[in-house]
Write a protein that holds these residues in place. Structure first.
Motif, PDB file in Angstrom:
ATOM      1  N   THR A  13       0.864  -1.298  -0.013  1.00 39.22           N
ATOM      2  CA  THR A  13       0.001  -0.047   0.017  1.00 39.22           C
ATOM      3  C   THR A  13       0.733   1.260   0.184  1.00 39.22           C
ATOM      4  N   LEU A  14       2.087   1.146   0.719  1.00 35.61           N
ATOM      5  CA  LEU A  14       2.784   2.212   0.775  1.00 35.61           C
ATOM      6  C   LEU A  14       3.322   2.780  -0.709  1.00 35.61           C
ATOM      7  N   LEU A  15       3.652   1.450  -1.565  1.00 37.95           N
ATOM      8  CA  LEU A  15       4.027   1.717  -3.025  1.00 37.95           C
ATOM      9  C   LEU A  15       2.899   2.458  -3.807  1.00 37.95           C
ATOM     10  N   GLY A  16       1.750   2.083  -3.377  1.00 39.48           N
ATOM     11  CA  GLY A  16       0.486   2.692  -4.050  1.00 39.48           C
ATOM     12  C   GLY A  16       0.275   4.026  -3.744  1.00 39.48           C
ATOM     13  N   VAL A  17       0.527   4.593  -2.497  1.00 43.97           N
ATOM     14  CA  VAL A  17       0.367   5.723  -1.894  1.00 43.97           C
ATOM     15  C   VAL A  17       1.728   6.749  -2.338  1.00 43.97           C
ATOM     16  N   SER A  18       2.867   6.263  -2.671  1.00 47.55           N
ATOM     17  CA  SER A  18       3.961   6.802  -3.212  1.00 47.55           C
ATOM     18  C   SER A  18       3.623   7.199  -4.667  1.00 47.55           C
ATOM     19  N   ILE A  19       3.274   6.133  -5.175  1.00 46.28           N
ATOM     20  CA  ILE A  19       2.941   6.512  -6.852  1.00 46.28           C
ATOM     21  C   ILE A  19       2.001   7.406  -7.181  1.00 46.28           C
ATOM     22  N   GLY A  20       0.675   7.221  -6.273  1.00 45.01           N
ATOM     23  CA  GLY A  20      -0.297   8.384  -6.537  1.00 45.01           C
ATOM     24  C   GLY A  20       0.321   9.701  -5.941  1.00 45.01           C
ATOM     25  N   ASP A  21       0.876   9.669  -4.970  1.00 41.38           N
ATOM     26  CA  ASP A  21       1.369  11.030  -4.397  1.00 41.38           C
ATOM     27  C   ASP A  21       2.163  11.816  -5.495  1.00 41.38           C
ATOM     28  N   ALA A  22       3.420  11.191  -5.891  1.00 52.15           N
ATOM     29  CA  ALA A  22       4.061  11.671  -7.085  1.00 52.15           C
ATOM     30  C   ALA A  22       3.712  11.914  -8.265  1.00 52.15           C
ATOM     31  N   PHE A  23       2.647  11.016  -8.616  1.00 53.35           N
ATOM     32  CA  PHE A  23       1.724  11.268  -9.850  1.00 53.35           C
ATOM     33  C   PHE A  23       0.829  12.439  -9.634  1.00 53.35           C
ATOM     34  N   GLY A  24       0.109  12.763  -8.746  1.00 56.10           N
ATOM     35  CA  GLY A  24      -0.789  13.705  -8.346  1.00 56.10           C
ATOM     36  C   GLY A  24       0.132  15.051  -8.315  1.00 56.10           C
ATOM     37  N   ASP A  25       1.144  15.120  -7.513  1.00 57.31           N
ATOM     38  CA  ASP A  25       2.129  16.417  -7.444  1.00 57.31           C
ATOM     39  C   ASP A  25       2.600  16.916  -8.752  1.00 57.31           C
ATOM     40  N   SER A  26       2.516  15.898  -9.663  1.00 52.80           N
ATOM     41  CA  SER A  26       3.333  16.556 -10.985  1.00 52.80           C
ATOM     42  C   SER A  26       2.068  17.068 -11.753  1.00 52.80           C
ATOM     43  N   PHE A  27       0.902  17.249 -11.476  1.00 57.76           N
ATOM     44  CA  PHE A  27       0.014  17.681 -12.046  1.00 57.76           C
ATOM     45  C   PHE A  27      -0.487  19.191 -11.720  1.00 57.76           C
ATOM     46  N   PHE A  28       0.148  19.740 -10.792  1.00 55.96           N
ATOM     47  CA  PHE A  28       0.346  21.130 -10.425  1.00 55.96           C
ATOM     48  C   PHE A  28       0.808  22.101 -11.678  1.00 55.96           C
ATOM     49  N   GLY A  29       0.010  23.092 -11.659  1.00 55.13           N
ATOM     50  CA  GLY A  29       0.672  24.223 -12.822  1.00 55.13           C
ATOM     51  C   GLY A  29      -0.711  24.850 -13.424  1.00 55.13           C
ATOM     52  N   GLU A  45       6.447  16.784 -17.187  1.00 54.54           N
ATOM     53  CA  GLU A  45       7.764  16.297 -16.718  1.00 54.54           C
ATOM     54  C   GLU A  45       7.772  16.525 -15.233  1.00 54.54           C
ATOM     55  N   THR A  46       8.557  15.398 -14.632  1.00 48.59           N
ATOM     56  CA  THR A  46       8.330  15.359 -13.243  1.00 48.59           C
ATOM     57  C   THR A  46       9.546  14.455 -12.530  1.00 48.59           C
ATOM     58  N   LYS A  47      10.074  14.648 -11.498  1.00 51.32           N
ATOM     59  CA  LYS A  47      11.161  14.161 -10.911  1.00 51.32           C
ATOM     60  C   LYS A  47      10.525  12.862 -10.127  1.00 51.32           C
ATOM     61  N   TRP A  48       9.124  12.795  -9.991  1.00 55.26           N
ATOM     62  CA  TRP A  48       8.494  11.488  -9.568  1.00 55.26           C
ATOM     63  C   TRP A  48       9.008  11.330  -8.171  1.00 55.26           C
ATOM     64  N   GLU A  49       9.110  12.563  -7.326  1.00 52.77           N
ATOM     65  CA  GLU A  49       9.220  12.565  -5.939  1.00 52.77           C
ATOM     66  C   GLU A  49       7.727  12.848  -5.297  1.00 52.77           C
ATOM     67  N   PHE A  50       7.981  11.974  -4.209  1.00 49.16           N
ATOM     68  CA  PHE A  50       6.812  12.039  -3.322  1.00 49.16           C
ATOM     69  C   PHE A  50       6.739  13.230  -2.187  1.00 49.16           C
ATOM     70  N   TRP A 290       5.618   3.307 -13.739  1.00 46.09           N
ATOM     71  CA  TRP A 290       5.298   4.278 -12.796  1.00 46.09           C
ATOM     72  C   TRP A 290       6.031   3.554 -11.727  1.00 46.09           C
ATOM     73  N   ILE A 291       6.107   2.425 -11.421  1.00 53.89           N
ATOM     74  CA  ILE A 291       6.888   1.678 -10.353  1.00 53.89           C
ATOM     75  C   ILE A 291       8.240   2.074 -10.472  1.00 53.89           C
ATOM     76  N   THR A 292       8.834   1.684 -11.752  1.00 54.65           N
ATOM     77  CA  THR A 292      10.148   2.163 -12.073  1.00 54.65           C
ATOM     78  C   THR A 292      10.560   3.656 -11.475  1.00 54.65           C
ATOM     79  N   LYS A 293       9.978   4.415 -11.997  1.00 53.93           N
ATOM     80  CA  LYS A 293      10.179   6.028 -12.015  1.00 53.93           C
ATOM     81  C   LYS A 293      10.079   6.528 -10.476  1.00 53.93           C
ATOM     82  N   VAL A 294       9.008   6.188  -9.829  1.00 51.41           N
ATOM     83  CA  VAL A 294       8.463   6.772  -8.639  1.00 51.41           C
ATOM     84  C   VAL A 294       9.831   6.580  -7.577  1.00 51.41           C
ATOM     85  N   GLU A 295      10.244   7.772  -6.938  1.00 54.22           N
ATOM     86  CA  GLU A 295      11.065   7.808  -5.685  1.00 54.22           C
ATOM     87  C   GLU A 295      10.936   6.706  -4.714  1.00 54.22           C
ATOM     88  N   LYS A 296      11.824   5.903  -4.516  1.00 57.26           N
ATOM     89  CA  LYS A 296      11.787   4.579  -3.583  1.00 57.26           C
ATOM     90  C   LYS A 296      11.848   4.870  -2.259  1.00 57.26           C
TER      91      LYS A 296
END
Length: 306
Positions: A13-29, A45-50, A290-296
């Motif tokens: 579930t932490l993986l899901g949280v981190s992907i969702g978090d980083a994914f959503g954060d990339s859509f501010f603008g 374009e995003t760093k995929w950071e949570f 997404w799993i590969t790119k997200v901050e670990k």
């Protein structure tokens, strides 16, 4: 289930949280540009950071990993220690002040209750970090409720925030149980099972209202009824996250695209939806890139037990 299985669930579930978090954060603008990206299903374009959503979820995960429980004194220490490791992760001003005051020696019970003229915070922060509790204790809803409440109280003493934490942790327990037992709930069944465990509150009322909203409603209409986290309160955020999850229990990717389309507090909404849906989704509906790119989170500075 043995403890290793519980920990594995919480990590998932932490993986899901981190992907969702980083994914959503990339859509501010700029709004028109962001809406165009969403319409074409193109991630900016995003760093995929949570953000703090994941960081605080890591702290809860480590409490469960260490003892299988939530020790509130230990948890708040994890929160302010991780905040100080990198304060530029989206923490709100109220939470920053609360963590600073507790670190300086004030009692977390007093500080948490003093927020907003003694009402306590009704923010969505308690809910955004609650997924690991549901995944870990999915076989015992009473434990989920006990520890979700404890995890919320250290920063959010208001009943709305606590209800939000209960809803997201119970939702995660349900999706975890669905996968474990190879069953699928209908959207209404999923929402009803959450509702029956919640205390009376505005958050509960809005979650109940979500049952009458078809999935194909215009997203602006959905926002007007359920909110989109703009106010950053539990009652303005959690109802939509539950509704979005209910209709995407087997489709992690679709859930996140739907979640981000409502804009608002998009990293937090996507973190909640990602943490719940990853537990019940079909494996093929979790994009490998997404799993590969997200901050670990496992190797991040916020993970004490690497």
């Amino acid at each position: 289930m043995d403890n290793k299985g519980k920990i594995d669930n919480a990590k998932k579930t932490l993986l899901g949280v981190s992907i969702g978090d980083a994914f959503g954060d990339s859509f501010f603008g700029e709004t028109d540009e962001i809406l165009q990206k969403i319409a074409s299903r193109e991630i900016p374009e995003t760093k995929w950071e949570f953000t703090d959503d994941t960081i605080m979820s890591i702290a809860i995960f480590e409490e469960l990993e260490e003892s299988g429980e939530i020790n509130q004194d230990n948890l708040i220490k994890r929160f302010y220690t991780n905040h100080d490791l990198d304060a530029n992760r989206g923490y709100g001003a109220t939470l920053r002040r609360l963590l600073r005051e507790i670190k300086e020696g004030q009692n977390w019970k007093d500080v948490s209750k003093s927020i907003f003229d003694g009402q306590g915070s009704m923010g969505n922060g308690a809910a955004m970090r609650a997924c690991p509790i549901g995944a870990y204790y999915f076989e015992n809803i009473q434990k989920v409720k006990e520890f979700a409440t404890k995890s919320a109280e250290v920063t959010h003493s208001n009943i709305e925030a606590i209800t939000g934490a209960l809803a997201i942790s119970i939702g995660t327990a349900l999706t975890t149980k669905m996968k474990s037992e190879n069953q699928l709930l209908s959207p209404i069944e999923f929402i009803d099972k959450i509702l029956e465990e919640l205390p009376d509150s505005d958050t509960k009322s809005k979650i109940s209202k979500s049952k009458s909203i078809p999935y194909n409603y215009q997203i602006e209409t959905v926002k007007s009824i359920l909110g989109n986290g703009t106010n950053m309160t539990a009652q303005d955020t959690v109802p939509f996250a539950v509704w979005c999850t209910a209709y995407n229990l087997e489709n992690f990717e679709e859930a996140l695209w739907k979640a981000v389309s409502i804009l608002g507090d998009r990293d937090t909404i996507c973190a909640m939806v990602g943490g719940m849906t990853i537990m019940s989704t079909k494996t093929e509906n979790i994009p490998k890139k997404w799993i590969t790119k997200v901050e670990k989170f496992e190797t991040s500075i916020f993970r004490t037990q690497k």
